[in-house]
Scaffold this active site. Structure first.
Site, PDB file in Angstrom:
ATOM      1  N   ASN A  26      -4.941  -2.269  -7.499  1.00 64.71           N
ATOM      2  CA  ASN A  26      -4.354  -3.485  -6.931  1.00 64.71           C
ATOM      3  C   ASN A  26      -3.180  -2.959  -6.113  1.00 64.71           C
ATOM      4  O   ASN A  26      -2.253  -2.361  -6.665  1.00 64.71           O
ATOM      5  CB  ASN A  26      -3.860  -4.358  -8.087  1.00 64.71           C
ATOM      6  CG  ASN A  26      -3.871  -5.850  -7.851  1.00 64.71           C
ATOM      7  OD1 ASN A  26      -3.390  -6.593  -8.693  1.00 64.71           O
ATOM      8  ND2 ASN A  26      -4.415  -6.326  -6.770  1.00 64.71           N
ATOM      9  N   CYS A  88       2.553 -11.851 -10.246  1.00 65.86           N
ATOM     10  CA  CYS A  88       1.561 -10.786 -10.091  1.00 65.86           C
ATOM     11  C   CYS A  88       1.903  -9.690 -11.105  1.00 65.86           C
ATOM     12  O   CYS A  88       2.962  -9.047 -11.015  1.00 65.86           O
ATOM     13  CB  CYS A  88       1.627 -10.242  -8.667  1.00 65.86           C
ATOM     14  SG  CYS A  88       0.498  -8.877  -8.411  1.00 65.86           S
ATOM     15  N   GLY A  89       1.030  -9.487 -12.088  1.00 67.04           N
ATOM     16  CA  GLY A  89       1.303  -8.531 -13.172  1.00 67.04           C
ATOM     17  C   GLY A  89       1.269  -7.085 -12.704  1.00 67.04           C
ATOM     18  O   GLY A  89       2.178  -6.298 -13.002  1.00 67.04           O
ATOM     19  N   GLU A 201      -9.497 -12.980  -6.667  1.00 67.00           N
ATOM     20  CA  GLU A 201      -8.093 -13.403  -6.556  1.00 67.00           C
ATOM     21  C   GLU A 201      -7.867 -14.456  -5.482  1.00 67.00           C
ATOM     22  O   GLU A 201      -8.192 -14.252  -4.309  1.00 67.00           O
ATOM     23  CB  GLU A 201      -7.197 -12.197  -6.250  1.00 67.00           C
ATOM     24  CG  GLU A 201      -6.635 -11.575  -7.496  1.00 67.00           C
ATOM     25  CD  GLU A 201      -5.483 -10.623  -7.208  1.00 67.00           C
ATOM     26  OE1 GLU A 201      -4.504 -11.014  -6.551  1.00 67.00           O
ATOM     27  OE2 GLU A 201      -5.595  -9.470  -7.643  1.00 67.00           O
ATOM     28  N   ARG A 202      -7.262 -15.555  -5.924  1.00 70.02           N
ATOM     29  CA  ARG A 202      -6.752 -16.569  -5.002  1.00 70.02           C
ATOM     30  C   ARG A 202      -5.742 -15.909  -4.063  1.00 70.02           C
ATOM     31  O   ARG A 202      -4.954 -15.063  -4.498  1.00 70.02           O
ATOM     32  CB  ARG A 202      -6.056 -17.644  -5.867  1.00 70.02           C
ATOM     33  CG  ARG A 202      -5.285 -18.676  -5.119  1.00 70.02           C
ATOM     34  CD  ARG A 202      -4.587 -19.628  -6.055  1.00 70.02           C
ATOM     35  NE  ARG A 202      -3.394 -19.060  -6.699  1.00 70.02           N
ATOM     36  CZ  ARG A 202      -2.455 -19.760  -7.321  1.00 70.02           C
ATOM     37  NH1 ARG A 202      -2.598 -21.073  -7.429  1.00 70.02           N
ATOM     38  NH2 ARG A 202      -1.416 -19.177  -7.885  1.00 70.02           N
ATOM     39  N   CYS A 211      -6.514  -7.076 -11.680  1.00 72.40           N
ATOM     40  CA  CYS A 211      -5.505  -8.147 -11.603  1.00 72.40           C
ATOM     41  C   CYS A 211      -4.764  -8.194 -12.946  1.00 72.40           C
ATOM     42  O   CYS A 211      -5.383  -8.450 -13.987  1.00 72.40           O
ATOM     43  CB  CYS A 211      -6.197  -9.473 -11.318  1.00 72.40           C
ATOM     44  SG  CYS A 211      -5.087 -10.870 -11.336  1.00 72.40           S
ATOM     45  N   GLY A 212      -3.459  -7.954 -12.927  1.00 73.78           N
ATOM     46  CA  GLY A 212      -2.684  -7.836 -14.169  1.00 73.78           C
ATOM     47  C   GLY A 212      -2.561  -9.135 -14.949  1.00 73.78           C
ATOM     48  O   GLY A 212      -2.764  -9.159 -16.174  1.00 73.78           O
TER      49      GLY A 212
HETATM   50  N1  LIG Z   1      -3.422 -13.782  -6.426  1.00 72.06           N
HETATM   51  C1  LIG Z   1      -2.692 -14.280  -7.554  1.00 72.06           C
HETATM   52  C2  LIG Z   1      -1.404 -13.594  -7.826  1.00 72.06           C
HETATM   53  C3  LIG Z   1      -1.562 -12.123  -7.940  1.00 72.06           C
HETATM   54  C4  LIG Z   1      -2.187 -11.685  -9.227  1.00 72.06           C
HETATM   55  C5  LIG Z   1      -2.122 -10.213  -9.310  1.00 72.06           C
HETATM   56  N2  LIG Z   1      -2.896  -9.389  -8.503  1.00 72.06           N
HETATM   57  C6  LIG Z   1      -1.860  -9.663 -10.688  1.00 72.06           C
HETATM   58  O1  LIG Z   1      -1.933  -8.444 -10.866  1.00 72.06           O
HETATM   59  O2  LIG Z   1      -1.495 -10.425 -11.577  1.00 72.06           O
HETATM   60  C7  LIG Z   1      -2.390 -15.773  -7.404  1.00 72.06           C
HETATM   61  O3  LIG Z   1      -2.077 -16.255  -6.306  1.00 72.06           O
HETATM   62  O4  LIG Z   1      -2.422 -16.448  -8.431  1.00 72.06           O
END
Ligand SMILES: N[C@@H](CCC[C@H](N)C(=O)O)C(=O)O
EC number: 5.1.1.7
Length: 272
Positions: A26, A88-89, A201-202, A211-212
């Protein structure tokens, strides 16, 4: 190397130093914005994150000064579509590594993000990031929904590697339930001692390598649904491995920690 010039108030050009980090694939553009020169600009962030016309990344993160004296810094996160978003984790873990590089922190860190306060522990090969407590896991037929700082829909599925994640994820992300805010969508296949996870991912509007907040949601939903029962929860994503630990009391999950690698991959100067 491309250099992006930002226009100042007087319409002069100025260059911006950036760094690129990745946490289990990521990837994020990082900018030290403690002096506040980088103003929120959806078009510019979207262009910088573009993999053909820009640097290329799943998101862009500004490291800023926090108003809270207890904090080491503040996190401001944008998805690659250029919009500021929720937590974003993996980005938070990468930002802690960036703060270590900038010598703002050493073994531990405290920062504020859009979802509140985060503590972190720094090791040579891992960043451990404390995530928000989870107070509710919603059951939606055989699926689940929960918020780990960002909204996540969870689908349990066999043969997760065969799935068209972009197509199936978009169908849920844009359905009538989520149409206004949208959601991230995680597909999970529980295996012996590990959860295989792929995430739509949104804000990227595609599958990312990891995605964390997503794997944190998957770990909690899998425990809640009794599909996995050991701690720490071990996760495999297309971009690498992560671990999640927490305390559970009924439907309440506290002391939630997300752990995994985060590294700087290059640095450059922005120009357009
Ligand atoms: N795209 C997500 C936020 C990002 C999440 C991310 N990549 C993670 O690692 O948590 C959103 O808009 O909810």
């Amino acid at each position: 190397m491309k250099i992006v010039y930002l226009r100042t108030f007087y319409n002069e050009k100025m260059t911006v130093k950036f760094y690129k980090y990745q946490g289990t694939g990521n990837d994020f553009i990082m900018i030290d914005n403690r002096e506040g020169f980088f103003k929120n600009n959806t078009k510019l962030v979207n262009r910088l994150c573009d993999r053909k016309f820009g640097i290329g990344a799943d998101g862009l993160i500004l490291l800023e000064n926090s108003e809270d004296p207890e904090d080491d810094f503040k996190m401001v996160y944008f998805n690659s579509d250029g919009n500021q978003s929720t937590m974003c984790g993996n980005g938070g873990r990468c930002l802690v590594r960036f703060a270590e590089f900038l010598k703002i922190v050493d073994k531990t860190a405290i920062f504020t993000a859009i979802d509140g306060k985060h503590h972190a522990k720094i090791e040579a090969d891992k960043i451990h990031l404390q995530m928000q407590d989870v107070v509710e896991v919603k059951e939606l037929g055989t699926d689940y929904f929960l918020d780990t700082g960002s909204p996540h829909h969870i689908v349990f599925t066999p043969e997760v590697h065969q799935l068209d994640v972009k197509k199936e994820g978009a169908a849920i992300r844009y359905n009538d339930v989520y149409k206004t805010e949208g959601t991230n969508v995680n597909f999970v296949e529980p295996q012996e001692g590990v959860l295989q996870v792929r995430t739509y991912e949104r804000g990227v509007e595609d599958e990312t390598l990891s995605c964390g907040t997503g794997v944190t949601a998957v770990a909690i939903a899998s425990t809640y649904a009794k599909k996995y029962n050991t701690l720490p929860v071990k996760i495999e994503t297309p971009g690498g491995n992560l671990e999640i630990s927490f305390k559970q009391k009924g439907n309440q999950f506290t002391d939630v920690w997300l752990s995994g690698p985060a590294e700087q991959v290059f640095e450059g100067t922005i120009l357009c």
